[in-house]
Design an enzyme around this catalytic site. Structure first.
Site, PDB file in Angstrom:
ATOM      1  N   ASP A 172       0.783  82.872   7.311  1.00 53.04           N
ATOM      2  CA  ASP A 172      -0.522  83.400   6.996  1.00 53.04           C
ATOM      3  C   ASP A 172      -1.632  82.429   7.381  1.00 53.04           C
ATOM      4  OD1 ASP A 172      -2.189  84.466   3.952  1.00 53.04           O
ATOM      5  OD2 ASP A 172      -2.402  85.114   6.014  1.00 53.04           O
TER       6      ASP A 172
ATOM      7  N   CYS B 116      -2.937  81.340  -0.362  1.00 55.20           N
ATOM      8  CA  CYS B 116      -1.615  81.685   0.165  1.00 55.20           C
ATOM      9  C   CYS B 116      -0.964  82.796  -0.655  1.00 55.20           C
ATOM     10  CB  CYS B 116      -0.709  80.453   0.184  1.00 55.20           C
ATOM     11  SG  CYS B 116       0.923  80.810   0.862  1.00 55.20           S
TER      12      CYS B 116
ATOM     13  N   ARG C 248      -4.542  80.551   8.946  1.00 59.23           N
ATOM     14  CA  ARG C 248      -5.646  80.811   9.874  1.00 59.23           C
ATOM     15  C   ARG C 248      -6.269  79.489  10.275  1.00 59.23           C
ATOM     16  NH1 ARG C 248      -7.484  85.167   5.638  1.00 59.23           N
ATOM     17  NH2 ARG C 248      -5.705  84.215   4.606  1.00 59.23           N
TER      18      ARG C 248
ATOM     19  N   CYS D  23       2.180  77.874   7.422  1.00 58.17           N
ATOM     20  CA  CYS D  23       2.496  79.171   6.833  1.00 58.17           C
ATOM     21  C   CYS D  23       2.200  80.271   7.834  1.00 58.17           C
ATOM     22  CB  CYS D  23       1.663  79.346   5.569  1.00 58.17           C
ATOM     23  SG  CYS D  23       1.981  80.894   4.702  1.00 58.17           S
TER      24      CYS D  23
ATOM     25  N   HIS E  68      -2.077  75.873   2.724  1.00 54.32           N
ATOM     26  CA  HIS E  68      -3.464  76.326   2.774  1.00 54.32           C
ATOM     27  C   HIS E  68      -3.813  77.077   1.505  1.00 54.32           C
ATOM     28  CE1 HIS E  68      -2.712  80.678   3.540  1.00 54.32           C
ATOM     29  NE2 HIS E  68      -1.552  80.199   3.942  1.00 54.32           N
TER      30      HIS E  68
END
Lengths: 223, 172
Positions: free
Chosen positions: A47, A115, A49, A45, A112
């Site tokens: 986003d 999200c 990390r 994704c 993850h």
């Protein structure tokens, strides 16, 4: 335009990183262009990390992969909100390149926790009070995921939807022409080890742990 | 510094390590990577990332980053100057490179094409409704930048082509 503090910080950090890499792995950048092509395609994704070390370690079938930057997988579209649409040339071109030009053996789809895209799909499917749906293209992009969230048989919150999403994207990838062709070729290959496997993983931001959902598919599943 | 002030649009190339991007900001930056760091105006994938980054995360900076020795740019250059007219593109990868191949018709040098590509994608991003709407909001700061990553040194270079508003010739 005067350089903003943020940009100056980015470039300074990049410079520090480059110096550290050269110190720990002398000649790394010079050798960069000649680096062996990777065997892993990582789809995560935007986003995400996820630290790269998590994504590079403990690959199925691999002996422990030393934290060696040189073995870093092709990092790819980082699809926004982790969708692999079957009509999306952006992701399909990366997948095609990874399989036909680089010959990757593993494709990891990693969702993850936390999200934003998953939450947006949940909210669209079951709007909370005062919910303002976003304008396109986000709802268009998230439509398949929103459908999963809306389905009567779907129960659960964000984590359940994230896992369902990863499963759905693994299935989508398995349905592409390029994967079907790769599996047909692998099944025709006398070498049993030749395969392309698609895996679904979940990264937990809260613990830093990557979990294999155990939904991998390979040539044996289609032979 | 709070995380996710920055949207990074770069190439999928594995020789640009993820850590080159992720270590730039400790909290992480929002990342989209595709073949040859493209921003096609009809691409829901990249448009969704942009919309989410600008409208929800309220990023202040968008970086379009090309890199040296880009295979996508090399392929586009070869296709643009092929002696025989190429067949119509079939398949997602060939289709994906059509806009870059058009740009490549004006260039012979790979480095110049890579830079022209970044300039074109910065223009594409700047031309989106999403970015223009952010610029129309006077309280909002949003800049679009073009960078090049040098594979040989691991360093990003700012091309100095940043935009922070519509050009004077534009009609909003």
């Amino acid at each position: 335009m005067p350089q903003d503090y943020v940009l100056a910080r980015l470039l300074a950090n990049n410079s520090d990183w480059a110096k550290d890499v050269e110190k720990d792995h002398p000649g790394f950048f010079e050798e960069s262009a000649k680096k062996q092509s990777p065997k892993v395609l990582y789809i995560g994704c935007s986003d995400s990390r996820v630290p790269e070390s998590v994504a590079t370690m403990s690959m199925p079938g691999d002996i422990f992969v030393h934290r060696n930057i040189a073995k870093y997988p092709i990092s790819i579209p980082l699809l926004p909100l982790l969708q692999f649409h079957l009509f999306d040339d952006n992701a399909l071109s990366v997948l095609t390149f990874a399989i036909t030009a680089l010959g990757v053996s593993h494709i990891i789809v990693a969702g993850h926790t936390g999200c934003g895209g998953v939450q947006a799909a949940l909210d669209t499917a079951h709007p909370p009070p005062d919910f303002q749906p976003p304008a396109d293209p986000l709802p268009r992009w998230l439509a398949p995921l929103t459908e999963i969230a809306r389905a009567p048989e779907f129960e659960g919150g964000p984590v359940a939807l994230t896992e369902a999403n990863v499963r759905a994207q693994v299935e989508n990838i398995a349905r592409t022409d390029v994967l079907k062709a790769a599996w047909a070729a692998a099944n025709a290959n006398v070498d049993e080890d030749v395969d392309v496997q698609v895996h679904g993983w979940m990264y937990e931001l809260e613990t830093g742990r990557m979990r294999d959902l155990g939904i991998s598919v390979g040539k044996a599943d289609v032979s | 510094m709070s995380s996710r002030q920055v949207l990074y649009i770069g190439c999928s190339d594995w020789r640009v390590p993820e850590s080159a991007v992720s270590t730039m900001l400790p909290g992480g930056i929002f990342v989209h990577r595709n073949i040859a760091n493209q921003f096609h105006l009809d691409d829901d994938n990249a448009l969704s990332v942009l919309a989410y980054a600008v409208e929800h995360l309220k990023v202040s900076h968008i970086i379009v980053a090309g890199h040296t020795l880009c295979g996508g740019a090399e392929a586009a250059l070869a296709a643009a100057h092929a002696s025989c007219p190429p067949p119509p593109p079939s398949g997602p990868l060939a289709r994906w490179l059509v806009p870059l191949t058009e740009i490549a018709r004006e260039y012979e040098d790979l480095t110049e094409l890579i830079e022209a590509n970044v300039r074109a994608q910065v223009n594409n991003v700047a031309g989106t409704d999403v970015v223009r709407a952010a610029w129309a909001d006077n309280k909002r700061k949003l800049q679009v930048h073009g960078w090049i990553y040098d594979l040989g040194t691991g360093r990003f270079r700012d091309m100095g082509i940043s935009v922070d508003g519509p050009s004077k010739d534009d009609v909003l």
